[in-house]
Write a protein that holds these residues in place. Sequence first.
Motif, PDB file in Angstrom:
ATOM      1  N   ASP A   5       0.836  -1.198   0.000  1.00  9.67           N
ATOM      2  CA  ASP A   5       0.000   0.000   0.000  1.00  9.67           C
ATOM      3  C   ASP A   5       0.871   1.248   0.000  1.00  9.67           C
ATOM      4  O   ASP A   5       2.066   1.205   0.289  1.00  9.67           O
ATOM      5  N   ALA A   6       0.254   2.380  -0.313  1.00 13.12           N
ATOM      6  CA  ALA A   6       0.957   3.667  -0.274  1.00 13.12           C
ATOM      7  C   ALA A   6       1.278   4.014   1.159  1.00 13.12           C
ATOM      8  O   ALA A   6       0.592   3.624   2.090  1.00 13.12           O
ATOM      9  N   LEU A   7       2.327   4.733   1.316  1.00  9.54           N
ATOM     10  CA  LEU A   7       2.737   5.160   2.648  1.00  9.54           C
ATOM     11  C   LEU A   7       1.748   6.181   3.185  1.00  9.54           C
ATOM     12  O   LEU A   7       1.146   6.948   2.417  1.00  9.54           O
ATOM     13  N   PRO A   8       1.593   6.232   4.484  1.00  7.77           N
ATOM     14  CA  PRO A   8       0.682   7.232   5.053  1.00  7.77           C
ATOM     15  C   PRO A   8       1.232   8.635   4.837  1.00  7.77           C
ATOM     16  O   PRO A   8       2.439   8.861   4.798  1.00  7.77           O
ATOM     17  N   LEU A   9       0.344   9.616   4.714  1.00  7.44           N
ATOM     18  CA  LEU A   9       0.756  11.007   4.499  1.00  7.44           C
ATOM     19  C   LEU A   9       1.394  11.578   5.742  1.00  7.44           C
ATOM     20  O   LEU A   9       2.322  12.376   5.660  1.00  7.44           O
ATOM     21  N   GLN A  10       0.919  11.224   6.872  1.00  6.88           N
ATOM     22  CA  GLN A  10       1.494  11.716   8.111  1.00  6.88           C
ATOM     23  C   GLN A  10       2.243  10.576   8.775  1.00  6.88           C
ATOM     24  O   GLN A  10       1.770   9.451   8.812  1.00  6.88           O
ATOM     25  N   ARG A  11       3.366  10.910   9.269  1.00  3.77           N
ATOM     26  CA  ARG A  11       4.117   9.902   9.993  1.00  3.77           C
ATOM     27  C   ARG A  11       3.598   9.811  11.413  1.00  3.77           C
ATOM     28  O   ARG A  11       3.266  10.829  12.015  1.00  3.77           O
ATOM     29  N   SER A  12       3.628   8.645  11.849  1.00  7.17           N
ATOM     30  CA  SER A  12       3.246   8.513  13.258  1.00  7.17           C
ATOM     31  C   SER A  12       4.449   8.853  14.098  1.00  7.17           C
ATOM     32  O   SER A  12       5.560   8.433  13.817  1.00  7.17           O
ATOM     33  N   PRO A  13       4.226   9.622  15.169  1.00 12.83           N
ATOM     34  CA  PRO A  13       5.363  10.022  15.995  1.00 12.83           C
ATOM     35  C   PRO A  13       5.922   8.814  16.734  1.00 12.83           C
ATOM     36  O   PRO A  13       5.197   7.871  17.032  1.00 12.83           O
ATOM     37  N   PRO A  14       7.205   8.854  16.988  1.00 12.96           N
ATOM     38  CA  PRO A  14       7.787   7.759  17.760  1.00 12.96           C
ATOM     39  C   PRO A  14       7.122   7.691  19.145  1.00 12.96           C
ATOM     40  O   PRO A  14       6.615   8.686  19.652  1.00 12.96           O
ATOM     41  N   SER A  15       7.194   6.577  19.686  1.00 14.68           N
ATOM     42  CA  SER A  15       6.505   6.364  20.957  1.00 14.68           C
ATOM     43  C   SER A  15       7.078   7.212  22.062  1.00 14.68           C
ATOM     44  O   SER A  15       6.403   7.560  23.024  1.00 14.68           O
ATOM     45  N   SER A  16       8.337   7.578  21.975  1.00 12.78           N
ATOM     46  CA  SER A  16       8.957   8.362  23.024  1.00 12.78           C
ATOM     47  C   SER A  16       8.554   9.823  22.962  1.00 12.78           C
ATOM     48  O   SER A  16       8.668  10.545  23.925  1.00 12.78           O
ATOM     49  N   LYS A  17       8.120  10.281  21.759  1.00 15.26           N
ATOM     50  CA  LYS A  17       7.801  11.697  21.610  1.00 15.26           C
ATOM     51  C   LYS A  17       6.307  11.895  21.707  1.00 15.26           C
ATOM     52  O   LYS A  17       5.520  10.988  21.446  1.00 15.26           O
ATOM     53  N   GLN A  18       5.950  13.098  22.038  1.00 14.87           N
ATOM     54  CA  GLN A  18       4.533  13.424  22.131  1.00 14.87           C
ATOM     55  C   GLN A  18       4.006  13.753  20.740  1.00 14.87           C
ATOM     56  O   GLN A  18       4.745  14.185  19.884  1.00 14.87           O
TER      57      GLN A  18
END
Length: 171
Positions: free
Chosen positions: A2-15
Motif C-alpha cells: 500500500d501507499a505510505l501514510p501522508l502523516q508519519r506517526s510520531p515515535p513512541s517516546s515523543k509526544q
Amino acid sequence: GDALPLQRSPPSSKQPVPASYTAVCQPHKLPARPLLRPAEVCRAGDAYTREKFKPQPTRDLEKEKRRLQNILATGKDEVEDEVEQMLIQKKDKEIAEPDRFEELINEIQERREFLTEMEALGQGRKYQGIVLTEISQKLHEMEIIDKKRSEEMRKIMTKAFPVGNKSNLQD
C-alpha cells in the motif's frame, strides 16, 4: 504494497505534534515542469531593447601612427614635443651630411688603394677606367654637398649679419 501514510506517526517516546504544525513544516510539492514566462512578458521587459549608440571621442590617426612607430623603433612610449622632434631632425641632418662627406672620402681612398693593388698584380689597366669613373662620381657628389653647405652658410650669415646691399652677396 500500500501507499505510505501522508502523516508519519510520531515515535513512541515523543509526544504527538499538533496538526497545524505538521502542515507548515511539510515541504511543498514541486511542479512537474519549471514555470516559463510567456513571450509577451519577456518582450515587455527591457531584455530585448538595444542600447543607444554613444560615439566615443575621435582619435587622431596620424598621431597614433607616429606613437606606434616610435614604440616599435625605440621600444619606448614617449611622446615628445614637436619642438624637440624638430631639433632632433635638424641635428640628424647636420650629422648626416658630414658623415656622407667623410664616407665619400673613405670610398675614394678605398678605390685608390684597390687600383694600386691591381697595378701591383699587373691588372691595373683592366680596372683603371672603372675605378677612375667611380672616383669621378664620388667627387661630383662631394661638390654638390659642398655647394649646399656653402649656400646654407651664406643664408645663415645673411640673417645673422644683415648688410644694406644684398645684391653683392647673391652674385
